[in-house]
Design a protein around this motif. Structure first.
Motif, PDB file in Angstrom:
ATOM      1  N   ARG A 629       0.806  -1.215   0.000  1.00  0.00           N
ATOM      2  CA  ARG A 629       0.000   0.000   0.000  1.00  0.00           C
ATOM      3  C   ARG A 629       0.845   1.274   0.000  1.00  0.00           C
ATOM      4  N   ARG A 630       2.098   1.170  -0.384  1.00  0.00           N
ATOM      5  CA  ARG A 630       2.964   2.338  -0.471  1.00  0.00           C
ATOM      6  C   ARG A 630       3.802   2.267  -1.739  1.00  0.00           C
ATOM      7  N   VAL A 631       4.347   3.422  -2.101  1.00  0.00           N
ATOM      8  CA  VAL A 631       5.332   3.460  -3.181  1.00  0.00           C
ATOM      9  C   VAL A 631       6.700   3.358  -2.516  1.00  0.00           C
ATOM     10  N   GLU A 632       7.397   2.265  -2.799  1.00  0.00           N
ATOM     11  CA  GLU A 632       8.689   1.977  -2.187  1.00  0.00           C
ATOM     12  C   GLU A 632       9.668   1.526  -3.270  1.00  0.00           C
ATOM     13  N   THR A 633      10.953   1.654  -2.971  1.00  0.00           N
ATOM     14  CA  THR A 633      11.978   1.148  -3.889  1.00  0.00           C
ATOM     15  C   THR A 633      12.911   0.203  -3.146  1.00  0.00           C
ATOM     16  N   CYS A 634      13.431  -0.754  -3.875  1.00  0.00           N
ATOM     17  CA  CYS A 634      14.451  -1.662  -3.368  1.00  0.00           C
ATOM     18  C   CYS A 634      15.479  -1.816  -4.480  1.00  0.00           C
ATOM     19  N   PHE A 635      16.749  -1.556  -4.163  1.00  0.00           N
ATOM     20  CA  PHE A 635      17.751  -1.456  -5.212  1.00  0.00           C
ATOM     21  C   PHE A 635      18.922  -2.400  -4.937  1.00  0.00           C
ATOM     22  N   PRO A 636      19.497  -2.970  -6.002  1.00  0.00           N
ATOM     23  CA  PRO A 636      20.620  -3.898  -5.832  1.00  0.00           C
ATOM     24  C   PRO A 636      21.925  -3.148  -5.583  1.00  0.00           C
ATOM     25  N   ILE A 637      22.781  -3.724  -4.778  1.00  0.00           N
ATOM     26  CA  ILE A 637      24.145  -3.230  -4.597  1.00  0.00           C
ATOM     27  C   ILE A 637      25.018  -4.101  -5.489  1.00  0.00           C
ATOM     28  N   GLU A 638      25.422  -3.555  -6.634  1.00  0.00           N
ATOM     29  CA  GLU A 638      26.076  -4.382  -7.652  1.00  0.00           C
ATOM     30  C   GLU A 638      27.598  -4.378  -7.554  1.00  0.00           C
ATOM     31  N   SER A 639      28.182  -3.353  -7.007  1.00  0.00           N
ATOM     32  CA  SER A 639      29.630  -3.318  -6.828  1.00  0.00           C
ATOM     33  C   SER A 639      30.042  -4.371  -5.801  1.00  0.00           C
ATOM     34  N   LYS A 640      30.963  -5.258  -6.183  1.00  0.00           N
ATOM     35  CA  LYS A 640      31.419  -6.308  -5.266  1.00  0.00           C
ATOM     36  C   LYS A 640      32.016  -5.700  -4.005  1.00  0.00           C
ATOM     37  N   LYS A 641      32.746  -4.612  -4.162  1.00  0.00           N
ATOM     38  CA  LYS A 641      33.363  -3.942  -3.020  1.00  0.00           C
ATOM     39  C   LYS A 641      32.304  -3.440  -2.047  1.00  0.00           C
ATOM     40  N   LEU A 642      31.248  -2.837  -2.575  1.00  0.00           N
ATOM     41  CA  LEU A 642      30.194  -2.305  -1.715  1.00  0.00           C
ATOM     42  C   LEU A 642      29.360  -3.431  -1.103  1.00  0.00           C
ATOM     43  N   ARG A 643      29.130  -4.516  -1.870  1.00  0.00           N
ATOM     44  CA  ARG A 643      28.420  -5.676  -1.322  1.00  0.00           C
ATOM     45  C   ARG A 643      29.172  -6.254  -0.136  1.00  0.00           C
ATOM     46  N   ASN A 644      30.481  -6.415  -0.310  1.00  0.00           N
ATOM     47  CA  ASN A 644      31.291  -6.981   0.775  1.00  0.00           C
ATOM     48  C   ASN A 644      31.278  -6.071   2.000  1.00  0.00           C
ATOM     49  N   ARG A 645      31.243  -4.777   1.745  1.00  0.00           N
ATOM     50  CA  ARG A 645      31.226  -3.837   2.863  1.00  0.00           C
ATOM     51  C   ARG A 645      29.938  -3.980   3.660  1.00  0.00           C
ATOM     52  N   ILE A 646      28.808  -4.102   2.975  1.00  0.00           N
ATOM     53  CA  ILE A 646      27.532  -4.255   3.681  1.00  0.00           C
ATOM     54  C   ILE A 646      27.481  -5.596   4.396  1.00  0.00           C
ATOM     55  N   LEU A 647      27.993  -6.650   3.751  1.00  0.00           N
ATOM     56  CA  LEU A 647      28.009  -7.962   4.398  1.00  0.00           C
ATOM     57  C   LEU A 647      28.866  -7.936   5.657  1.00  0.00           C
ATOM     58  N   ASP A 648      29.991  -7.249   5.593  1.00  0.00           N
ATOM     59  CA  ASP A 648      30.832  -7.095   6.788  1.00  0.00           C
ATOM     60  C   ASP A 648      30.063  -6.381   7.900  1.00  0.00           C
ATOM     61  N   ASP A 649      29.307  -5.338   7.519  1.00  0.00           N
ATOM     62  CA  ASP A 649      28.494  -4.623   8.501  1.00  0.00           C
ATOM     63  C   ASP A 649      27.487  -5.563   9.158  1.00  0.00           C
ATOM     64  N   LEU A 650      26.812  -6.376   8.339  1.00  0.00           N
ATOM     65  CA  LEU A 650      25.808  -7.302   8.864  1.00  0.00           C
ATOM     66  C   LEU A 650      26.429  -8.309   9.821  1.00  0.00           C
ATOM     67  N   GLU A 651      27.606  -8.804   9.483  1.00  0.00           N
ATOM     68  CA  GLU A 651      28.277  -9.772  10.357  1.00  0.00           C
ATOM     69  C   GLU A 651      28.658  -9.128  11.690  1.00  0.00           C
ATOM     70  N   ILE A 652      28.999  -7.844  11.652  1.00  0.00           N
ATOM     71  CA  ILE A 652      29.297  -7.138  12.914  1.00  0.00           C
ATOM     72  C   ILE A 652      28.037  -7.080  13.785  1.00  0.00           C
ATOM     73  N   TYR A 653      26.897  -6.798  13.165  1.00  0.00           N
ATOM     74  CA  TYR A 653      25.642  -6.768  13.925  1.00  0.00           C
ATOM     75  C   TYR A 653      25.328  -8.144  14.514  1.00  0.00           C
ATOM     76  N   LEU A 654      25.624  -9.191  13.756  1.00  0.00           N
ATOM     77  CA  LEU A 654      25.340 -10.541  14.234  1.00  0.00           C
ATOM     78  C   LEU A 654      26.314 -10.986  15.320  1.00  0.00           C
ATOM     79  N   SER A 655      27.421 -10.262  15.457  1.00  0.00           N
ATOM     80  CA  SER A 655      28.412 -10.579  16.491  1.00  0.00           C
ATOM     81  C   SER A 655      28.241  -9.725  17.740  1.00  0.00           C
TER      82      SER A 655
END
Length: 695
Positions: A629-655
């Motif tokens: 019921r809203r206008v929303e966007t979801c966008f891919p992170i295509e740069s491998k460097k930027l993907r790895n950076r976000i994944l590293d961030d997520l792993e920090i949250y999980l730790s």
């Protein structure tokens, strides 16, 4: 037949009630006020935040339930309990929460503040000097503004302003017309400060002494009722339904309708009554009847009824040692202060992570565009920006410079409607094209598009974010922002803007997922792909970081993934209706919540994708309203460097073992406890240290 096929995933017992889950979030916020690792004034701030959150909960969520009961509209959530039963459960938990708030204030925070020479003085501790100064303050600053109202047939019980501080006064004696008096109502104008600081000459250097406005009014209220004696004076507060009731299908001018409706917001139906705990029972019943309030919705509190106003103390006390240490926001090396942003984005995508990294590059981007003769047009969505917004300033400058500026302003952003009405008018006066989104669908997407002519061709530059274009909140909310000149993403964003303004059908997207069309089914398809991988014995993993998990089909997809053997980590700040750790259903799902210095706001989705990981970021939470019921966007992170950076961030949250909470299947949370020999890990502290170096 497999266990997966025998389980009824529509069984209401498999879901946590969303309203109770939201109350549990407020409880976790309140627990920060008890955390001795948090600076003392920040602990007081957390107490006030929990109170503000609870106010909004009653103004919107409880008000909505009461309204549904009144009109006979069924309350339909995944757990299938009725609105009446939901209200009973809310009242029970909310009373526990309020009792804990005032216990924390009176038994923990005020004594600890006093040890630090910061004191809120009760009347019993006023010296003669205090009393004389406060008497004069009352006479000079308070009394002239007050308008006490004696109650009789000509002066009925007044309609009180939402969340305003009021007093019920019991009187003995005859008034000027020889009549016996009973009750009077005294409303404290909002212009009056709720916390008054005593002057420096009245205490030792380095000390801070405060008095509540309510204490001053209690002490000198008799000055307002000449010739009569006050038998009792007790503070109270009414909370009202604050959701705007607007039929977007029936109105021809949304801007004018919302502006008109805002004037009525403070006088909606009553939903909660807070009264001083020592108020006599007959006066409590009088107030309850006048406010047409059920007894369950009456809260007797031992302290100021407007608890959130104590937040003033945090700003008045100059004690850096009792507050969070200041920090310097980082800035990606490719986006230094003097860089040409368009040149930088032609070379590579950039990722900003707020508040660890500065919001300034986004403002700089619009300012550069406003002054750049090669820029032809700027298009942007605005949901929340703040009253004084450098983003709006930059857009006004661009419009005045002759650029084609189109702004989609969401006028119905809750509690920001007034600010958005004002900025919409300002943008229109500057010559910008302002539209208000799509009737029936809030525009919640965070998009900025700049069209620039380069070498005879148009090139698009885009910012897509998980959070609002709000400079102030960008220092306290965690959010990602992608800056890119990718051709296909630019075309997708341009097509979205065309749909928002023309209301035509949107062509098929190249890369973006968008609600209410492809986001819901797109995310479900990606979860399904992980399920297929797990069943085939291939690596499968899902990590999701959002503010809320409510939508039933998404929860069922996570359940199916768990049963198939997919490891699912959900990092959910607020509401979560999924029950983790249920044998045979959600054994492979863990739900954690991070509560810390910053409000976790990023929306990120990680999928293992058979060894070719995908990461998506977006503006939507996993709620029915966001996905459908809203206008929303979801966008891919295509740069491998930027993907790895976000994944590293997520792993920090999980730790994280310092500020993390784990959801139990019963809907309650337990705090993660650090093992004795393990290092202490705070995701927010770690990211703050990492990003501060990213200049």
């Amino acid at each position: 037949m497999t266990e997966e096929n025998t389980l009824d995933l529509n069984n209401p017992a498999l879901y946590i009630n969303r309203e109770l889950s939201l109350l549990e979030f407020n409880w976790r916020v309140l627990q920060q006020a008890l955390d001795t690792n948090v600076p003392l004034l920040e602990r007081l701030n957390y107490l006030c935040i929990s109170s503000t959150n609870l106010d909004e909960f009653f103004e919107v969520r409880v008000a909505g339930l009461i309204q549904q009961i009144e009109i006979g509209d069924p309350y339909i959530e995944s757990d299938q309990i009725t609105a009446q039963e939901c209200l009973k459960l809310i009242n029970q938990r909310a009373h526990e929460l309020v009792e804990e708030q005032y216990r924390v204030l009176n038994e923990v925070l005020l004594p600890e503040l006093e040890k630090e020479s910061i004191q809120v003085l009760p009347r019993s501790q006023w010296t003669d000097e205090h009393n004389a100064w406060l008497k004069n303050y009352f006479q000079e600053e308070i009394l002239p503004i007050l308008s006490p109202m004696g109650l009789d047939s000509a002066h009925p019980f007044p309609r009180l302003l939402n969340k305003s501080l009021n007093f019920i006064v019991s009187l003995v004696g005859k008034d000027a017309f020889g009549r016996d008096r009973g009750y009077a109502i005294l409303q404290a104008p909002r212009a009056l400060p709720r916390v008054i600081q005593l002057p420096a000459e009245m205490h030792a250097e380095g000390e801070y002494k405060f008095v509540f406005l309510s204490s001053i009014i209690h002490a000198f209220a008799e000055d307002l009722f000449f010739g009569m004696k006050i038998k009792g004076c007790f503070q109270f507060r009414v909370t009202r339904n604050s959701d705007l009731a607007i039929d977007t299908e029936e109105t021809s001018d949304l801007l004018a309708t919302i502006a008109d409706e805002l004037t009525q917001r403070n006088y909606g139906d009553e939903v909660r009554l807070e009264i001083a705990h020592n108020c006599p029972e007959d006066m409590v019943e009088f107030l309850r009847n006048e406010c047409a309030m059920e007894r369950d919705n009456v809260y007797l509190v031992n302290g100021p009824v407007n608890l959130s106003r104590i937040q003033t103390v945090c700003s008045l006390v100059d004690r850096p040692d009792l507050k969070f240490r200041p920090f310097t926001q980082g800035r990606p090396s490719g986006l230094t202060l003097d860089v040409d942003i368009f040149d930088a984005l032609r070379k590579q995508d950039m990722l900003l992570h707020h508040p660890y990294q500065s919001f300034t590059p986004i403002i700089d981007m619009i300012r550069q565009a406003a002054a750049d003769t090669s820029v032809l047009a700027i298009k942007q969505t605005l949901y929340r920006t703040g009253a004084k917004s450098p983003i709006v300033d930059a857009l006004v400058s661009a419009a005045q410079a002759g650029k084609e500026v189109t702004v989609v302003v969401e006028l119905r952003a809750r509690f920001d409607e007034e600010a958005n009405v004002a900025l919409a008018s300002r943008l229109q006066e500057a010559g910008a094209h302002v539209v208000y989104g799509i009737v029936g669908y809030k525009t919640h997407a965070k998009m900025l598009l700049i069209l620039r002519r380069e070498n005879g061709k148009l090139r698009r530059y885009v910012h897509l974010g998980t959070g609002n274009y709000h400079r102030s909140t960008s220092r306290i909310y965690t959010d990602y922002g992608l800056l890119t000149s990718d051709k296909q993403i630019g075309e997708d964003v341009n097509n979205l803007f065309i749909q928002l303004t023309s209301l035509g059908k949107i062509p098929q997207m190249h890369k973006l997922l968008h609600a209410p069309f492809t986001l819901h089914e797109g995310l479900l398809a990606k979860i399904e792909k992980e399920i297929e991988s797990a069943k085939a014995g291939k690596p499968a993993r899902i990590i999701v970081k959002v503010n809320a998990v409510v939508e039933q089909e998404m929860i069922q997809a996570f359940y199916r993934a768990s049963m198939a053997g997919v490891k699912v980590d959900l990092i959910v700040r607020g509401i979560c209706c999924l029950k983790p750790g249920v044998e045979g259903l959600s054994d492979n799902i863990q739900v954690r919540s991070i509560i810390g210095r910053f409000l976790e706001h990023t929306r990120v989705f990680y999928f293992e994708n058979q060894g070719s990981p995908e990461i998506w970021a977006g503006s939507a939470d996993l709620m029915k309203r966001n996905l459908l019921r809203r206008v929303e966007t979801c966008f891919p992170i295509e740069s491998k460097k930027l993907r790895n950076r976000i994944l590293d961030d997520l792993e920090i949250y999980l730790s994280d073992n310092s500020q993390a909470w784990i959801l139990n299947a019963d809907g309650r949370y337990h705090r993660v406890e650090k093992e004795d020999d393990a290092p202490s890990i705070s995701a927010q502290t770690t990211l703050l240290e990492q990003m501060a170096k990213s200049f």
